[in-house]
Design an enzyme around this catalytic site. Structure first.
Site, PDB file in Angstrom:
ATOM      1  N   LYS B 105      35.769  -1.983  54.437  1.00  0.00           N
ATOM      2  CA  LYS B 105      34.516  -1.239  54.329  1.00  0.00           C
ATOM      3  C   LYS B 105      34.704  -0.277  53.162  1.00  0.00           C
ATOM      4  O   LYS B 105      35.479   0.679  53.255  1.00  0.00           O
ATOM      5  CB  LYS B 105      34.210  -0.479  55.620  1.00  0.00           C
ATOM      6  N   ASN B 215      29.182   5.071  64.857  1.00  0.00           N
ATOM      7  CA  ASN B 215      30.352   5.700  65.468  1.00  0.00           C
ATOM      8  C   ASN B 215      29.950   6.922  66.284  1.00  0.00           C
ATOM      9  O   ASN B 215      30.095   6.965  67.509  1.00  0.00           O
ATOM     10  CB  ASN B 215      31.353   6.079  64.360  1.00  0.00           C
TER      11      ASN B 215
END
Lengths: 70, 276
Positions: B105, B215
């Site tokens: 990422k 998240n």
């Protein structure tokens, strides 16, 4: 006198060391571990090259492990 | 979702369209329980300087590894905190060595206040890492031209923000996400960052996003495990709805129940009465 920076902190000693000796014997990271990697002057230094890589004056060494992230 | 809705990126099958970060959970146990509840396609981690003592006490890493070994989730390392292409490339190479994966990422931050990506450095890093064999999943803005540049640089997907990281504001520019979906119909789009509620994840999926990465919304919920399950259900529902095809919105009301055959058809109106 050899002066280097490890994880942002200065270290100094008089005798010659290689990266393996520094990481495992001096800094007490676990041998044969896959839980950390080493960067020498910003570039990955694979574990198999640690014994043959001499630590030079002015080197910057980083030891990195996993942390949580988003 | 139907079994035929297989999700692949770079010809690799991804087990779920919900991806989760590993940060900020109250404990390693709760983190793993949240993963079990969500069954995320990817779990993100990062890497930082650590002492020997830090490594010995790294319960989260141990637990993530156990989870990865017992599930279909994949690990997605990130380059969080990098501010230049050079830094991000160096950290990605270290991450590949540490985590034994070519997925990355890619994050290159350009503004510390908003954590907005530096898209110029991002494209530069994406080009180099793709050439080195990485599967680069770039955290980017929702700019169409930036996304096109990232695809040309070799990225197998793009990950535009819904809102700035950690804000929980949802899809703050739905027009732009719709534009991306319309103009890049064959591109894998993962909405990354800014999702705060399951309804916002569902909105992204209804709009045609291929997945969402979040998240804080799970880790900082009062009950992360229950919230993880709620997000999984929302992502599945949003995906199913996108495939099902939506009715056309209209301004005039239209009765759902047929009026033909009603025995008192407009009796009240003929008698001059009014309905509220």
């Amino acid at each position: 006198m050899i002066e280097i920076i490890v994880n942002g902190k200065s270290m100094a000693w008089t005798s010659e060391k290689n990266v393996y000796t520094l990481i495992i014997d001096t800094l007490n990271y676990p041998a044969e571990s896959s839980r950390f990697v080493v960067a020498l002057n910003g570039e990955l230094l694979p574990a198999e090259q640690w014994p043959s890589t001499r630590v030079n004056n002015g080197d910057i060494i980083d030891v990195l492990g996993a942390i949580t992230g988003g | 979702m139907a079994d035929s809705d297989v999700f692949t990126i770079a010809r690799e099958e991804i087990s779920s369209r919900l991806w989760l970060g590993s940060s900020m959970y109250p404990s390693p146990d709760i983190m793993v329980s949240a993963f079990a509840s969500a069954q995320p396609g990817f779990v993100t981690m990062s890497l930082r300087r650590q002492t020997a003592g830090d490594l010995a006490n790294n319960d989260y890493h141990e637990r993530v590894n156990q989870w990865l070994g017992a599930s279909q989730s994949r690990l997605l390392p990130n380059t969080a905190g990098c501010q230049s292409a050079k830094e991000a490339i160096q950290l990605a190479i270290l991450a590949r060595e540490l985590f034994k994966t070519s997925w990355i990422k890619l994050e290159v931050i350009g503004d510390e206040y908003s954590l907005q990506p530096n898209v110029f450095e991002l494209v530069s890093a994406a080009r180099e890492l793709s050439a080195q064999g990485f599967y680069v999943l770039p955290y980017c803005t929702d700019d169409l031209v930036v996304c096109e540049s990232l695809l040309h640089a070799g990225c197998p997907a793009v990950m535009p923000w819904g809102a700035p990281i950690g804000t929980g504001k949802g899809i703050i520019n739905p027009y732009q996400l719709r534009t991306l979906r319309a103009r890049l119909p064959d591109t894998t789009i993962i909405v990354d960052a800014g999702i705060g509620r399951p309804s916002q994840a569902m909105q992204a999926m209804e709009m045609g996003a291929d997945g969402v990465l979040l998240n804080t919304a799970v880790a900082k919920a009062a009950n992360p495990v229950t919230m993880a399950g709620a997000f999984a259900a929302a992502v599945d529902a949003g995906r199913a709805a996108f495939h099902a095809g939506f009715m056309t919105e209209r301004d005039m009301a239209s009765p759902s129940t047929p009026v033909a055959g009603l025995p008192f058809w407009h009796t009240a109106m003929r008698e001059g009465q009014h309905h509220d």
